[in-house]
Design a protein around this motif. Structure first.
Motif, short mmCIF file in Angstrom:
data_model
loop_
_atom_site.label_atom_id
_atom_site.label_comp_id
_atom_site.label_asym_id
_atom_site.label_seq_id
_atom_site.Cartn_x
_atom_site.Cartn_y
_atom_site.Cartn_z
N UNK A 22 -42.10 16.48 -39.53
CA UNK A 22 -41.81 17.90 -39.35
C UNK A 22 -40.65 18.36 -40.23
N UNK A 23 -39.64 17.49 -40.38
CA UNK A 23 -38.51 17.82 -41.24
C UNK A 23 -38.95 17.97 -42.69
N UNK A 24 -39.77 17.04 -43.15
CA UNK A 24 -40.22 17.07 -44.54
C UNK A 24 -41.09 18.29 -44.83
N UNK A 25 -41.82 18.75 -43.84
CA UNK A 25 -42.68 19.93 -44.01
C UNK A 25 -41.93 21.23 -43.75
N UNK A 26 -40.66 21.12 -43.38
CA UNK A 26 -39.85 22.32 -43.12
C UNK A 26 -40.18 23.00 -41.81
N UNK A 27 -40.85 22.29 -40.90
CA UNK A 27 -41.26 22.88 -39.62
C UNK A 27 -40.16 22.80 -38.56
N UNK A 28 -39.14 22.00 -38.82
CA UNK A 28 -38.03 21.88 -37.87
C UNK A 28 -36.76 21.58 -38.65
N UNK A 29 -35.64 21.66 -37.98
CA UNK A 29 -34.37 21.27 -38.60
C UNK A 29 -33.76 20.16 -37.75
#
Length: 199
Positions: A22-29
């Motif tokens: 999710x981090x790599x896809x920018x879906x979360x921080x």
């Protein structure tokens, strides 16, 4: 506060494998820890230059949390305005914050928090840093709420070196789990993230 060292460092964050994607896809921080016993106060935590320690931490946590798969994410971190606790001026700043915090607690007739070892352990390491966390939070509050025009900038990051664990051999001054941690308060300090090579 000191900018004498190069500003960019590599940090490694132990987490669940699902979060890495999710981090790599920018879906979360990255999640900021807000626990009352965090060693460096609130922030997103990283092991500086040590992906192996990040992996060990994640694996230990996964062993206690059903469904978690241990993983590590790397980050390029710009320390910016850093409360670097390996630098004399910042140690003195935290000493002053402690004195101020003690006075504030006494004035409010409140007990002072205490650093503790987890229940059921014989470890001498005080892993539950209630006092240290409270003092650093008090310092942040003071800096964050300083009147404009005083030249006081809030800290973006906090960096500390911790001697932890058993000596690596008899009579030595090196300990097994000694490490440097960084707590990132300002997400803009995270320049980029990456998946480290197999650890």
């Amino acid at each position: 506060m000191s900018r004498l060292r190069p500003s960019f460092v590599l940090g490694y964050h132990g987490c669940d494998a699902a979060i890495v994607d999710e981090l790599l896809k920018g879906k979360t921080s990255l999640i900021h820890s807000e626990r009352e016993y965090d060693w460096l106060g609130p922030g997103a935590y990283f092991w500086e230059s040590d992906p192996q320690r990040a992996r060990e931490w994640a694996e230990e946590r996964a062993s206690r949390k059903k469904g978690m798969k241990a993983a590590v994410i790397g980050a390029v971190i710009d320390l910016r305005n850093c409360l670097d606790l390996t630098v004399r001026e910042n140690i003195e700043l935290v000493q002053g914050a402690h004195e101020s915090f003690v006075k504030e607690q006494q004035a409010a007739d409140l007990e002072l928090p205490v650093n503790l070892s987890p229940k059921g352990t014989r470890k001498k390491d005080r892993l539950l840093r209630y006092l240290d966390c409270a003092v650093i939070k008090h310092l942040h509050s003071t800096m964050d709420n300083a009147p404009p025009g005083m030249g006081i900038e809030p800290f973006d990051t906090v960096r500390g070196m911790f001697v932890e664990g058993e000596p690596i051999y008899e009579g030595c001054g090196f300990n097994l789990n000694t490490h440097t941690q960084i707590a990132v308060r300002n997400d803009a300090c995270i320049i980029g993230i990456f998946v480290p090579r197999a650890i």
